[in-house]
Design a protein around this motif. Structure first.
Motif, PDB file in Angstrom:
ATOM      1  N   GLY A   1      -0.183  -6.386  -6.048  1.00  0.00           N
ATOM      2  CA  GLY A   1       1.106  -6.142  -4.972  1.00  0.00           C
ATOM      3  C   GLY A   1       0.373  -6.448  -3.836  1.00  0.00           C
ATOM      4  O   GLY A   1       1.106  -7.041  -2.732  1.00  0.00           O
ATOM      5  N   ALA A   2      -0.789  -5.965  -3.187  1.00  0.00           N
ATOM      6  CA  ALA A   2      -1.447  -6.306  -1.936  1.00  0.00           C
ATOM      7  C   ALA A   2      -1.524  -7.679  -1.754  1.00  0.00           C
ATOM      8  O   ALA A   2      -1.380  -8.164  -0.648  1.00  0.00           O
ATOM      9  CB  ALA A   2      -2.388  -5.311  -1.884  1.00  0.00           C
ATOM     10  N   THR A   3      -2.099  -8.151  -2.877  1.00  0.00           N
ATOM     11  CA  THR A   3      -2.229  -9.611  -2.807  1.00  0.00           C
ATOM     12  C   THR A   3      -1.166 -10.739  -2.323  1.00  0.00           C
ATOM     13  O   THR A   3      -1.337 -11.311  -1.626  1.00  0.00           O
ATOM     14  CB  THR A   3      -2.950 -10.320  -4.018  1.00  0.00           C
ATOM     15  N   VAL A   4       0.034 -10.173  -3.281  1.00  0.00           N
ATOM     16  CA  VAL A   4       1.176 -11.090  -2.986  1.00  0.00           C
ATOM     17  C   VAL A   4       1.616 -10.691  -1.522  1.00  0.00           C
ATOM     18  O   VAL A   4       2.082 -11.845  -0.942  1.00  0.00           O
ATOM     19  CB  VAL A   4       2.484 -10.441  -3.916  1.00  0.00           C
ATOM     20  N   MET A   5       1.699  -9.599  -0.899  1.00  0.00           N
ATOM     21  CA  MET A   5       2.103  -9.252   0.308  1.00  0.00           C
ATOM     22  C   MET A   5       1.316 -10.147   1.176  1.00  0.00           C
ATOM     23  O   MET A   5       1.841 -10.510   2.400  1.00  0.00           O
ATOM     24  CB  MET A   5       2.149  -7.930   0.687  1.00  0.00           C
ATOM     25  N   LEU A   6      -0.136 -10.147   1.166  1.00  0.00           N
ATOM     26  CA  LEU A   6      -1.003 -11.047   2.214  1.00  0.00           C
ATOM     27  C   LEU A   6      -0.534 -12.343   1.999  1.00  0.00           C
ATOM     28  O   LEU A   6      -0.710 -12.905   3.003  1.00  0.00           O
ATOM     29  CB  LEU A   6      -2.562 -10.311   1.940  1.00  0.00           C
ATOM     30  N   ASN A   7      -0.325 -12.764   0.857  1.00  0.00           N
ATOM     31  CA  ASN A   7      -0.068 -14.114   0.610  1.00  0.00           C
ATOM     32  C   ASN A   7       1.080 -14.736   1.641  1.00  0.00           C
ATOM     33  O   ASN A   7       1.041 -15.652   1.989  1.00  0.00           O
ATOM     34  CB  ASN A   7      -0.128 -14.415  -0.795  1.00  0.00           C
TER      35      ASN A   7
ATOM     36  N   ALA B   1       2.597 -12.911   3.879  1.00  0.00           N
ATOM     37  CA  ALA B   1       2.794 -12.102   5.207  1.00  0.00           C
ATOM     38  C   ALA B   1       3.000 -13.405   6.384  1.00  0.00           C
ATOM     39  O   ALA B   1       2.549 -14.231   6.715  1.00  0.00           O
ATOM     40  CB  ALA B   1       1.675 -11.247   5.512  1.00  0.00           C
ATOM     41  N   THR B   2       3.944 -13.084   7.180  1.00  0.00           N
ATOM     42  CA  THR B   2       4.382 -13.732   8.395  1.00  0.00           C
ATOM     43  C   THR B   2       4.607 -12.803   9.705  1.00  0.00           C
ATOM     44  O   THR B   2       4.922 -13.372  10.833  1.00  0.00           O
ATOM     45  CB  THR B   2       5.645 -14.461   8.308  1.00  0.00           C
ATOM     46  N   SER B   3       4.008 -11.623   9.484  1.00  0.00           N
ATOM     47  CA  SER B   3       4.268 -10.583  10.712  1.00  0.00           C
ATOM     48  C   SER B   3       2.952  -9.749  10.624  1.00  0.00           C
ATOM     49  O   SER B   3       2.675  -9.291   9.322  1.00  0.00           O
ATOM     50  CB  SER B   3       5.619  -9.986  10.717  1.00  0.00           C
ATOM     51  N   ILE B   4       2.708  -9.157  11.547  1.00  0.00           N
ATOM     52  CA  ILE B   4       1.790  -7.960  11.742  1.00  0.00           C
ATOM     53  C   ILE B   4       1.999  -6.934  10.568  1.00  0.00           C
ATOM     54  O   ILE B   4       1.089  -6.426   9.969  1.00  0.00           O
ATOM     55  CB  ILE B   4       1.680  -7.447  13.096  1.00  0.00           C
ATOM     56  N   PRO B   5       3.384  -6.068  10.619  1.00  0.00           N
ATOM     57  CA  PRO B   5       3.552  -5.077   9.807  1.00  0.00           C
ATOM     58  C   PRO B   5       3.288  -5.516   8.176  1.00  0.00           C
ATOM     59  O   PRO B   5       2.806  -4.585   7.500  1.00  0.00           O
ATOM     60  CB  PRO B   5       5.068  -4.771   9.970  1.00  0.00           C
ATOM     61  N   VAL B   6       3.507  -6.727   7.763  1.00  0.00           N
ATOM     62  CA  VAL B   6       3.600  -6.863   6.333  1.00  0.00           C
ATOM     63  C   VAL B   6       1.857  -7.087   6.132  1.00  0.00           C
ATOM     64  O   VAL B   6       1.561  -6.578   5.116  1.00  0.00           O
ATOM     65  CB  VAL B   6       4.124  -8.278   6.063  1.00  0.00           C
ATOM     66  N   PHE B   7       1.084  -7.415   7.275  1.00  0.00           N
ATOM     67  CA  PHE B   7      -0.297  -7.700   6.929  1.00  0.00           C
ATOM     68  C   PHE B   7      -0.913  -6.372   6.784  1.00  0.00           C
ATOM     69  O   PHE B   7      -1.815  -5.981   5.775  1.00  0.00           O
ATOM     70  CB  PHE B   7      -1.034  -8.342   8.068  1.00  0.00           C
TER      71      PHE B   7
ATOM     72  N   ARG C   1      -2.936  -4.613   3.692  1.00  0.00           N
ATOM     73  CA  ARG C   1      -4.208  -4.059   3.688  1.00  0.00           C
ATOM     74  C   ARG C   1      -4.311  -2.701   3.212  1.00  0.00           C
ATOM     75  O   ARG C   1      -5.207  -2.266   2.566  1.00  0.00           O
ATOM     76  CB  ARG C   1      -4.961  -4.217   5.178  1.00  0.00           C
ATOM     77  N   LEU C   2      -3.469  -2.115   3.600  1.00  0.00           N
ATOM     78  CA  LEU C   2      -3.263  -0.476   2.988  1.00  0.00           C
ATOM     79  C   LEU C   2      -3.196  -0.436   1.594  1.00  0.00           C
ATOM     80  O   LEU C   2      -3.857   0.477   0.829  1.00  0.00           O
ATOM     81  CB  LEU C   2      -1.882   0.084   3.722  1.00  0.00           C
ATOM     82  N   LEU C   3      -2.628  -1.119   1.055  1.00  0.00           N
ATOM     83  CA  LEU C   3      -2.318  -1.172  -0.577  1.00  0.00           C
ATOM     84  C   LEU C   3      -3.679  -1.550  -0.973  1.00  0.00           C
ATOM     85  O   LEU C   3      -4.169  -1.064  -2.221  1.00  0.00           O
ATOM     86  CB  LEU C   3      -1.322  -2.337  -1.247  1.00  0.00           C
ATOM     87  N   GLN C   4      -4.593  -2.692  -0.473  1.00  0.00           N
ATOM     88  CA  GLN C   4      -5.773  -2.836  -0.840  1.00  0.00           C
ATOM     89  C   GLN C   4      -6.765  -1.831  -0.886  1.00  0.00           C
ATOM     90  O   GLN C   4      -7.352  -1.491  -1.735  1.00  0.00           O
ATOM     91  CB  GLN C   4      -6.282  -3.978   0.001  1.00  0.00           C
ATOM     92  N   GLY C   5      -6.681  -0.897   0.258  1.00  0.00           N
ATOM     93  CA  GLY C   5      -7.517   0.220   0.408  1.00  0.00           C
ATOM     94  C   GLY C   5      -7.164   1.361  -0.894  1.00  0.00           C
ATOM     95  O   GLY C   5      -8.051   1.786  -1.421  1.00  0.00           O
TER      96      GLY C   5
END
Length: 490
Positions: A106-112, A114-120, A124-128
């Motif tokens: 899920g984290a990887t899909v979001m970072l892929n 992402a077009t805004s700071i909140p999504v980034f 990263r939080l999900l990666q943690g």
């Protein structure tokens, strides 16, 4: 045929290999590598992605790079204790590992996308959170599985997976971003997640395999088909650790303080150990030293040498190559103790970090100097990691052995053992390092410059060498018969 597939009394295919020490170590190492690789793969990419995809101004890139790296640490800090408590309560390791992989996907899909700071930030939080599961549950599984006298060597392979992820992530991220674009970076990430899933789904824990061993032996403990063989090291270890304790009257040997501490949560009991506190401090320092490069090195070489993501990614190889010796360091720390290895590693890293200040302009000699210093830093930090990670398990064993001697019976700190909670503390410490390191390196460099950043990191490394010398493997004041026995004195 169908009935046989669903017959739980039949041993699964490849049971012997799926429960072997090496397969479990390989699975944990792969999980750690995948998690850390996805942490580091965007290090050389994120400065450019923030500008191109999230419209961040050039003067704010350093700030947001440091914040995004630190958010990963926040997820680790918050969720590690939860994962440790939950894993020890259910004494199961495999299913939490699979749930962690879902969070990582899920984290990887979001970072892929992402077009805004909140999504980034959420990505990263999900990666943690995923990393909390991998490190806590994976290392507890390793401690459950391998012979304790060989723990450092096996952890060397896990630390090799970690450092390869730390350094190959930025390397391959830079190369793919240059050659295949932003989506090309994430395509490789999805491939590693798929490989990691195969290992985690195939894995069978040793304790789960016992029911098939007993069934194959007709209800006895004799060697049956698919039984996991015990190594000579495990036999020797049991001879030392599991020999019957001298039976004494608990009322005479157990003080009121011991009775009180026996009722405390395992985490509190573990934190009373100066050995553990020294190991946790060393973990914070090592993570800080490694993570500090992630926020400053790509930008520094871009400013100083004009290098882009490809060259800065390749530069990380200088720190990767020395980590290939991690299993060898683990082997020798098992044999001779981890005290001198961890002490020497942090002490040697101190002047090398300070010497980074000599790199201050663009020339061939300066580039060679930077590469040489990064290689030496990789060598120094490789000496530290396997013995420090193994020390976490040794502290748990020491605490349980101390309780055994005082009560006259074998006890554990928690229902399923306390390894997961101990490695949750390690995870929190390491997470604090990944939180502190980028902020330390990035903000000090931005405000006071590269020179100040380098000597402060060197000072931190030198200070950390002191508690490693005093407390790793047990207090220096103790005089015990051998390394193995000394390690299990609390």
């Amino acid at each position: 045929m169908i009935a046989r597939i669903f017959d739980r009394s039949q041993a699964p295919w490849g049971l012997k290999y799926r429960t072997s020490n090496w397969f479990i170590v390989l699975t944990v190492s792969c999980a750690v590598f995948t998690d850390i690789f996805l942490y580091g793969v965007i290090v050389p990419v994120i400065p450019f992605a923030l500008q191109e995809r999230a419209n961040v101004g050039e003067d704010r890139v350093q700030y947001w790079v440091s914040v995004l790296l630190a958010v990963y640490g926040v997820g680790l800090v918050v969720f590690s204790p939860i994962c440790g408590w939950f894993s020890d309560r259910i004494s199961a390791r495999r299913w939490p590992l699979l749930l962690g992989l879902i969070a990582l996907l899920g984290a990887t899909v979001m970072l892929n996308v992402a077009t805004s700071i909140p999504v980034f930030i959420v990505g990263r939080l999900l990666q943690g959170i995923s990393a909390a599961v991998v490190w806590v549950v994976g290392l507890a599984l390793l401690a459950d599985t391998v012979p304790r006298k060989s723990l450092g060597q096996y952890i060397g392979y896990v630390s090799l997976g970690m450092t390869l992820g730390f350094m190959l992530g930025p390397l391959l991220g830079g190369v793919l971003f240059k050659k295949a674009g932003y989506n090309g970076v994430w395509a490789l990430c999805y491939a590693f997640i798929g490989l990691d899933f195969v290992f985690r789904i195939v894995l069978i824990e040793k304790k789960d395999a016992k029911k098939w061993d007993i069934a194959a032996a007709g209800g006895s403990d004799s060697h049956g088909d698919g039984q996991t063989e015990r190594s000579p090291e495990a036999e020797a270890e049991e001879e030392i650790y599991d020999q019957p304790a001298v039976q004494t009257d608990p009322s005479q040997t157990q003080t009121r303080l011991q009775k009180l501490t026996s009722r405390l949560p395992p985490v509190i009991t573990l934190l009373a150990s100066r050995r553990l506190l020294a190991a946790l401090f060393a973990s914070i320092t090592q993570a800080s030293l490694i993570a500090s490069f992630d926020s400053v090195l790509p930008l520094f070489v871009n400013e100083t040498f004009g290098w882009e993501s490809l060259q800065s990614g390749i530069l990380y190889l200088t720190i990767v190559i020395p980590t290939l010796a991690s299993p060898l360091v683990g082997y020798f720390s098992d044999r001779y103790g981890g005290r001198l290895f961890s002490f020497a590693g942090f002490l040697l890293a101190c002047p090398i970090f300070v010497l980074l200040r000599l790199v201050d302009h663009n020339s061939l000699s300066q580039k060679v100097l930077l590469v040489a210093l990064l290689v030496l830093i990789g060598c120094a930090l490789t000496l530290c990691f396997p013995p420090i990670m193994a020390e976490i398990t040794h502290v748990v064993i020491a605490k349980e052995e101390s309780s055994r001697k005082s009560t006259g019976r074998v006890t554990t700190l928690a229902k399923g053992g306390a390894y997961a909670q101990a490695y949750a503390l390690f995870n929190v410490a390491f997470a604090l390092g990944t939180l502190v390191g980028p902020l330390w390196g990035g903000l000090i460099k931005q405000r006071y410059g590269w020179n100040t950043m380098s000597w402060t990191l060197g000072l931190l490394s030198g200070v950390t060498a002191v508690p490693c010398l005093i407390w790793v493997d047990g207090s220096l004041r103790r005089t015990d018969r051998g390394v193995f026995s000394r390690r299990y004195q609390s």
